[in-house]
Design an enzyme around this catalytic site. Structure first.
Site: not given
Ligand SMILES: CC(C)(COP(=O)(O)OP(=O)(O)OC[C@H]1O[C@@H](n2cnc3c(N)ncnc32)[C@H](O)[C@@H]1OP(=O)(O)O)[C@@H](O)C(=O)NCCC(=O)NCCS
Length: 437
Positions: A363, A307, A268
């Protein structure tokens, strides 16, 4: 009216049910009538991590994740970032309408009357190690304010709420700045109410022996824009925690501390700090493709990408990129920007990211601009928490005023043992208990 009803047939009983559609949603409680018999509890929704569950109705922030749209109270984020001050936007988010000149003057005056911290809060800060993470200090100090303002527990009194909201918005920059001064061992700087919200924050961070702090107007405006962009983001992880903690009628200080704790995680608000660590690890542009391969192999995440809601470019990232250009004119270019832009370019052309609709989020570029403004990476999430306090408080207030809301308490699907007899300790055979593993 036919299209406003969802017809569900339970194949177990062959019974059909009409579930009214309400603003495109069904009420989960309507599922409970779907039973196999009087002993059956009824159908519940199973939705870990709230992927498809609306927990409230809200009129504060609108996001269209597919189109990359963000609006506060109907106003596009781009217009607010260009034309408003942070406190003007805070007024809008909390009250629903933009202030007139007179209303804004009174509001700014009110907030300025609450920027000082009780001296005891300073003593509290003193007890932290010099290398304590600023977010840990911030969360603890915000929670500690609950002990200084015990009347804040009276959360059902709207006048009392207004006072605590003003106090929190006034004091969070002071707490944030004091955590920074504490880590450097510098004396704390008291607020200067001649200055606007972001200038005063810069004053409390960076004033040394000069009698009056004068902020660079380009930098203070950039900070103001960053504050506007981070002020609210509908039902994100920390807003959900704010609503859940507040739903027990806990006071706003401990509730904001709980929300800030949720914000601190790397998935987050903590992501901005992680982005900088990632850019440091990559080091040079030519190492970007190798890093992207590591991401695709699942060894690391591309921090600042992806996201839950945006499946398109995060509109805040676009504005931050624009603001970064203004800042770099004043500060010189942060070399990490080149690595970030190369990462973005390579990622956005790659099938892995295209298929999953992974774009830069807020971010991705905020850390680079924060660093150019002179902030240490470990303060980045605190910089996020200052403006987001406004969003948390607006969400909290809306939740308390919503007659449909009650204490937040999800259901579970129990997967443990059925009832079993306790075996006396001398007769037990060792089992591999989950906790001992
Ligand atoms: C923001 C976040 C937590 C959203 O998670 P979510 O909605 O649960 O999405 P998921 O984890 O289900 O991701 C969907 C797919 O994309 C991939 N993915 C998502 N974010 C990714 C990232 N930053 N880098 C690489 N792969 C990513 C996941 O591994 C998943 O792949 P799969 O379908 O092969 O399993 C996630 O994108 C993330 O961890 N981002 C990095 C942290 C970040 O920048 N957070 C700030 C948010 S404002």
């Amino acid at each position: 009216m036919a299209d406003q009803v969802l017809k569900v047939v339970d194949q177990r009983t062959k019974l059909a049910y009409d579930l009214p559609l309400f603003k495109g949603a069904i009420r989960s409680m309507d599922l409970r009538q779907i039973k196999t018999g009087p002993e059956d509890f009824g159908v519940v929704g199973y939705d870990p991590a709230f992927l498809n569950t609306a927990a409230c109705q809200s009129s504060i922030t609108f996001i269209d994740g597919d189109k990359g749209i963000l609006r506060y109270r109907g106003y596009p984020i781009e217009q607010l970032a260009e034309k408003c001050s942070f406190l003007e936007v805070a007024y809008l988010i909390l009250n629903g309408e933009l202030p007139t000149e007179g209303q804004l003057e009174n509001w700014v005056d009110d907030i300025k009357h609450h920027t000082m911290l009780h001296e005891k809060t300073k003593n509290f800060l003193e007890s932290f190690n010099h290398d304590a993470h600023p977010m840990g200090m911030f969360i603890s100090c915000v929670a500690a304010l609950s002990t200084i303002y015990p009347e804040s527990r009276n959360v059902l009194d709207p006048e009392n709420r207004k006072l605590q909201i003003r106090r929190l918005i006034g004091k969070v920059p002071t707490i944030a700045a004091y955590t920074y001064r504490h880590s450097l061992g510098y004396p704390y700087v008291y607020p200067d109410n001649d200055l606007n919200y972001s200038e005063n924050f810069m004053n409390m961070l960076w004033r040394m022996v000069e009698p009056k702090y004068r902020a660079n107007p380009v930098l203070s405006r950039a900070l103001e824009i960053l504050f506007i962009l981070h002020a609210d983001h509908e039902q994100n992880c920390s807003a959900n925690v704010m609503r859940a903690a507040g739903s027990s009628q806990a006071d706003p200080y401990v509730s904001v501390a709980a929300a800030a704790a949720a914000l601190s995680g790397p998935l987050h608000g903590g992501a901005n700090e992680e982005v900088l660590k990632m850019l440091d690890e990559i080091g040079t542009k030519d190492r970007v493709p190798a890093y992207i391969e590591k991401v695709k192999a699942g060894h690391v995440k591309l921090m600042g990408f992806g996201h839950r809601v945006y499946k398109n470019y995060d509109p805040r990232a676009r504005i931050i990129k624009w603001a970064a250009d203004q800042v770099f004119v004043a500060t010189g270019r942060n070399p990490k920007l080149d690595i970030a832009m190369e990462l973005e370019r390579v990622a956005l052309e790659d099938e892995y990211f295209i298929k999953r609709k992974l774009y830069p989020n807020v971010d991705f570029y905020s850390g680079i601009i924060y660093q150019a403004l002179g902030f240490n990476p470990n303060l980045f999430t605190v910089l996020f928490a200052i403006p987001r306090t406004v969003g948390w408080l607006a969400q909290w207030q809306e939740m308390l005023e919503d007659p449909e809301q009650k204490i937040a308490r999800p259901r579970q699907i129990y997967t443990g043992y059925d009832a079993r007899e306790l075996v006396p300790i001398g007769k037990r055979v060792a089992q591999v208990a989950a906790l001992a593993r």
